[in-house]
Design a protein around this motif. Structure first.
Motif, mmCIF file in Angstrom:
data_model
loop_
_atom_site.group_PDB
_atom_site.id
_atom_site.type_symbol
_atom_site.label_atom_id
_atom_site.label_comp_id
_atom_site.label_asym_id
_atom_site.label_seq_id
_atom_site.Cartn_x
_atom_site.Cartn_y
_atom_site.Cartn_z
ATOM 1 N N PHE A 118 0.820 -1.213 0.000
ATOM 2 C CA PHE A 118 0.000 0.000 0.000
ATOM 3 C C PHE A 118 0.851 1.259 0.000
ATOM 4 O O PHE A 118 0.442 2.280 -0.547
ATOM 5 N N GLY A 119 2.043 1.203 0.602
ATOM 6 C CA GLY A 119 2.910 2.373 0.673
ATOM 7 C C GLY A 119 3.455 2.797 -0.675
ATOM 8 O O GLY A 119 3.550 3.990 -0.971
ATOM 9 N N THR A 120 3.810 1.817 -1.512
ATOM 10 C CA THR A 120 4.393 2.132 -2.823
ATOM 11 C C THR A 120 3.423 1.858 -3.969
ATOM 12 O O THR A 120 3.739 2.165 -5.119
ATOM 13 N N GLU A 121 2.267 1.257 -3.656
ATOM 14 C CA GLU A 121 1.257 0.861 -4.648
ATOM 15 C C GLU A 121 1.830 -0.108 -5.678
ATOM 16 O O GLU A 121 1.490 -0.057 -6.857
ATOM 17 N N GLU A 122 2.676 -1.031 -5.207
ATOM 18 C CA GLU A 122 3.269 -2.048 -6.076
ATOM 19 C C GLU A 122 2.717 -3.425 -5.735
ATOM 20 O O GLU A 122 2.487 -3.735 -4.573
ATOM 21 N N MET A 123 2.550 -4.253 -6.786
ATOM 22 C CA MET A 123 2.152 -5.654 -6.616
ATOM 23 C C MET A 123 3.374 -6.526 -6.822
ATOM 24 O O MET A 123 4.259 -6.199 -7.605
ATOM 25 N N TYR A 124 3.383 -7.667 -6.127
ATOM 26 C CA TYR A 124 4.462 -8.642 -6.237
ATOM 27 C C TYR A 124 3.834 -10.016 -6.452
ATOM 28 O O TYR A 124 2.875 -10.369 -5.772
ATOM 29 N N SER A 125 4.372 -10.770 -7.376
ATOM 30 C CA SER A 125 3.796 -12.079 -7.703
ATOM 31 C C SER A 125 4.394 -13.179 -6.844
ATOM 32 O O SER A 125 4.802 -14.219 -7.340
ATOM 33 N N GLY A 126 4.434 -12.959 -5.566
ATOM 34 C CA GLY A 126 4.967 -13.932 -4.624
ATOM 35 C C GLY A 126 5.840 -13.241 -3.605
ATOM 36 O O GLY A 126 6.068 -12.035 -3.680
ATOM 37 N N GLY A 127 6.322 -14.006 -2.670
ATOM 38 C CA GLY A 127 7.159 -13.477 -1.601
ATOM 39 C C GLY A 127 7.277 -14.513 -0.516
ATOM 40 O O GLY A 127 6.998 -15.688 -0.746
ATOM 41 N N PRO A 128 7.663 -14.093 0.679
ATOM 42 C CA PRO A 128 7.822 -15.054 1.770
ATOM 43 C C PRO A 128 6.517 -15.799 2.062
ATOM 44 O O PRO A 128 5.436 -15.218 2.002
ATOM 45 N N GLU A 129 6.638 -17.090 2.353
ATOM 46 C CA GLU A 129 5.462 -17.866 2.723
ATOM 47 C C GLU A 129 5.082 -17.515 4.155
ATOM 48 O O GLU A 129 5.915 -17.540 5.059
ATOM 49 N N LEU A 130 3.817 -17.154 4.350
ATOM 50 C CA LEU A 130 3.328 -16.770 5.672
ATOM 51 C C LEU A 130 2.821 -17.997 6.426
ATOM 52 O O LEU A 130 2.556 -19.047 5.830
ATOM 53 N N ALA A 131 2.679 -17.853 7.727
ATOM 54 C CA ALA A 131 2.184 -18.942 8.576
ATOM 55 C C ALA A 131 0.817 -19.405 8.102
ATOM 56 O O ALA A 131 -0.005 -18.613 7.629
ATOM 57 N N ALA A 132 0.567 -20.681 8.228
ATOM 58 C CA ALA A 132 -0.710 -21.274 7.830
ATOM 59 C C ALA A 132 -1.831 -20.842 8.777
ATOM 60 O O ALA A 132 -1.567 -20.523 9.926
ATOM 61 N N PRO A 133 -3.059 -20.823 8.287
ATOM 62 C CA PRO A 133 -3.452 -21.103 6.918
ATOM 63 C C PRO A 133 -3.192 -19.894 6.010
ATOM 64 O O PRO A 133 -3.181 -18.755 6.463
ATOM 65 N N THR A 134 -2.993 -20.167 4.736
ATOM 66 C CA THR A 134 -2.664 -19.105 3.787
ATOM 67 C C THR A 134 -3.875 -18.613 3.000
ATOM 68 O O THR A 134 -3.728 -17.767 2.120
ATOM 69 N N SER A 135 -5.051 -19.127 3.315
ATOM 70 C CA SER A 135 -6.277 -18.636 2.681
ATOM 71 C C SER A 135 -7.461 -18.941 3.588
ATOM 72 O O SER A 135 -7.353 -19.717 4.535
ATOM 73 N N HIS A 136 -8.587 -18.340 3.233
ATOM 74 C CA HIS A 136 -9.816 -18.691 3.945
ATOM 75 C C HIS A 136 -10.183 -20.135 3.589
ATOM 76 O O HIS A 136 -9.656 -20.686 2.615
ATOM 77 N N PRO A 137 -11.060 -20.769 4.356
ATOM 78 C CA PRO A 137 -11.445 -22.150 4.053
ATOM 79 C C PRO A 137 -12.015 -22.280 2.643
ATOM 80 O O PRO A 137 -12.719 -21.384 2.149
ATOM 81 N N LEU A 138 -11.713 -23.387 1.984
ATOM 82 C CA LEU A 138 -12.176 -23.613 0.616
ATOM 83 C C LEU A 138 -13.696 -23.611 0.501
ATOM 84 O O LEU A 138 -14.244 -23.224 -0.532
ATOM 85 N N ASP A 139 -14.393 -24.012 1.555
ATOM 86 C CA ASP A 139 -15.853 -24.060 1.495
ATOM 87 C C ASP A 139 -16.518 -22.721 1.853
ATOM 88 O O ASP A 139 -17.740 -22.620 1.864
ATOM 89 N N GLN A 140 -15.726 -21.697 2.125
ATOM 90 C CA GLN A 140 -16.277 -20.371 2.420
ATOM 91 C C GLN A 140 -16.679 -19.698 1.116
ATOM 92 O O GLN A 140 -15.910 -19.650 0.177
ATOM 93 N N SER A 141 -17.875 -19.170 1.059
ATOM 94 C CA SER A 141 -18.382 -18.568 -0.179
ATOM 95 C C SER A 141 -17.653 -17.276 -0.528
ATOM 96 O O SER A 141 -17.077 -16.614 0.324
#
Length: 117
Positions: free
Chosen positions: A77-100
């Motif tokens: 947000f500070g530089t308004e840049e996107m990155y296509s990857g980076g350090p792997e964060l602690a799990a879980p890495t997404s919301h549950p698959l069954d969440q709408s």
């Protein structure tokens, strides 16, 4: 040794499975973003309340990662840049698959498309 990046703490788990503020207020979101520094889960800028951006403005934490299944991109947000990857964060890495998407399903209004940005 993994490179350390100011504003990213890979050891911090996410704050939950949904947007913290939307859950507290009974709201809903389109997509979710995770603060890479403190783990705060907020809703994206397409969502009615835009809590991920608000979190950046109030905390100064610049890096957000998508909290959507199969996505690992970061946004600064500070530089308004996107990155296509980076350090792997602690799990879980997404919301549950069954969440709408948008979600949660029981709180999404029938006319939800008219509320997105």
């Amino acid at each position: 040794m993994t490179e350390q990046i100011d504003g990213i703490d890979p050891s911090v788990p996410p704050s939950g499975a949904g947007c913290v503020e939307c859950d507290a207020a009974g709201g809903w979101w389109v997509h979710l973003r995770r603060c890479a520094e403190c783990g705060h889960i907020g809703c994206c800028d397409s969502s009615p309340s835009q809590h991920a951006s608000r979190h950046f403005r109030s905390s100064g934490h610049p890096f957000m990662q998508s909290f959507e299944p199969g996505e690992d991109w970061y946004y600064n947000f500070g530089t308004e840049e996107m990155y296509s990857g980076g350090p792997e964060l602690a799990a879980p890495t997404s919301h549950p698959l069954d969440q709408s998407v948008p979600g949660p399903a029981e709180r999404v209004p029938a006319d939800w498309r008219s509320h997105v940005h």
